[in-house]
Write an enzyme that holds these catalytic residues in place. Structure first.
Site, PDB file in Angstrom:
ATOM      1  CB  SER A 149      -0.944  -0.042   1.208  1.00 26.71           C
ATOM      2  OG  SER A 149      -1.929   0.944   1.136  1.00 26.71           O
ATOM      3  CG  ASP A 323      -6.334  -3.685  -3.543  1.00 27.38           C
ATOM      4  OD1 ASP A 323      -7.147  -2.774  -3.261  1.00 27.38           O
ATOM      5  OD2 ASP A 323      -5.120  -3.612  -3.295  1.00 27.38           O
ATOM      6  CG  HIS A 356      -5.710  -2.245   0.132  1.00 23.61           C
ATOM      7  ND1 HIS A 356      -4.746  -2.266  -0.858  1.00 23.61           N
ATOM      8  CD2 HIS A 356      -5.209  -1.447   1.121  1.00 23.61           C
ATOM      9  CE1 HIS A 356      -3.712  -1.522  -0.500  1.00 23.61           C
ATOM     10  NE2 HIS A 356      -3.974  -1.011   0.696  1.00 23.61           N
TER      11      HIS A 356
END
Length: 382
Positions: A149, A323, A356
């Protein structure tokens, strides 16, 4: 079994020039290390953290069995990133609320907490601060820098900002920049915080209050985007809580106007409550802005290929099919730009249902990809 670790801190009396033009002096960075550094320093791996994480990447603190590091399933003896082979460093970003200098710390110019006056920080600023700490540890080159991320953005920035210091960059569930939708989610979360009556323009420390309502809502918004629709349906569906349990679940002002009826409501509110107990509101504003600003292609007229031309590292990129916040298409943009520059790239797109958050979980295929890649890195070590 997790291993016992100790948090450390390093003070830097010299100035750190920031991308904004401001300078941060007299700052400290919290960090942890795992494993043993080789005599030549060639087995070092830097792990960069995401929005609400910290330098506590793996292991547990002595006497605190619940204090497991946020990527403990990935990093440790015999794990995918094997600390019997690699020397792993986790560093808390500037502006965070977990030990490094941030809004809660005193501003040297006033003696009062920085609050909203803490200077704007960017991903590039974090990378430069991390480089200063590695210099102090005697580490001139990294076998790898990795992150998921926002941490993946830092890994990418490392490969561009200090290309001569990075052998491998591992970028997981990340993107070369945020989409407009992502920026919009961040802005709604920020509005929730700054419009909380307890925010006081970011100087709430002096008032002895915390903008918990805003933090709760910000976390609830974020949490929705980190999971897939399928996972939420599987976990909660449209299940109702009992009337008695729902009414008793939350009693403060934020929730008093409506009982908690659905299980998903209870789950989101629980996570919002927990988040508001440990995270700082000004830190949330700073870090989400850093996310928004990251865009290495901007200086090259939007040409990502040109932006990544500086990178000399070998890359592993991993994305997850469900995601939707950092979609596989964004990882493929990075892959294409690197291949256009004739860089060595490995790419795995994992068909995982978790959204995610998959980058934090124990998917066998995902862990296998990372383990195989680090086994390859290990074979390159002297």
């Amino acid at each position: 079994m997790s291993f016992v670790v100790t948090a450390q801190s390093m003070h830097f009396p010299g100035p750190l020039p920031l991308s904004s033009g401001a300078t941060l002096s007299d700052y400290s960075l919290a960090y942890e290390t795992y494993g043993k550094l080789d005599a030549d320093g060639g087995n070092a791996v830097l792990v960069c953290h995401a929005l609400n994480a910290s330098h506590h990447v793996a292991g547990v603190y002595a006497g605190q069995p619940q204090s497991v590091g946020w990527w403990d399933n990935m990093i440790g003896p015999g794990k995918a990133v094997d600390t019997d082979r690699f020397f792993v460093i986790g560093i808390n970003n500037l502006g965070s609320c977990f030990g490094s200098t941030g809004p809660m710390h005193p501003n040297p110019a006033t003696g009062r907490a920085w609050g909203a006056d803490f200077p704007v920080v960017t991903v590039e600023d974090w990378v430069d601060a991390q480089a200063a700490l590695l210099d102090a540890l005697g580490i001139r080159k990294l076998a790898a820098v990795m992150g998921g991320s926002l941490g993946g953005m830092q890994a990418l920035s490392w490969a561009l900002r200090h290309p001569e210091r990075v052998e491998h960059a591992v970028v997981i569930a990340s993107a070369p920049s945020l989409t407009a939708q992502n920026i919009a989610f961040n802005e709604v979360a920020r509005r929730a915080i700054v419009t909380d009556p307890d925010f006081h323009g970011g100087h709430f420390y002096e008032q002895g209050v915390i903008p918990r309502r805003g933090l709760r809502i910000a976390r609830m918004i974020g949490h929705i985007t980190y999971q897939s629709d399928d996972v939420m349906n599987e976990k909660f569906g449209r299940s109702l809580r009992s009337a008695v349990e729902g009414a008793a679940a939350h009693t403060d002002f934020l929730y008093s106007t409506q009982e908690v009826e659905f299980q998903i409501e209870s789950y989101l509110r629980y996570n919002g409550d927990k988040f508001s107990e440990y995270f700082d509101a000004n830190t949330y504003l700073l870090i989400t802005r850093a996310l928004d600003y990251f865009d290495p292609a901007r200086a090259h007229g939007g040409d990502l290929r040109a932006a990544l031309a500086r990178a000399t590292a070998k890359f592993l990129l991993v994305s997850f099919t469900t995601d939707w916040r950092f979609s596989p298409a964004r990882s493929r943009e990075i892959v294409k730009a690197l291949l256009d520059n004739r860089r060595k790239v490995s790419y795995a797109e994992i068909d995982a249902p978790h959204g995610h958050d998959a980058f934090l979980l124990d998917d066998v295929r995902y862990m296998g990809v990372v383990r195989s890649y680090f086994d390859r890195i290990g074979k390159e070590l002297p």
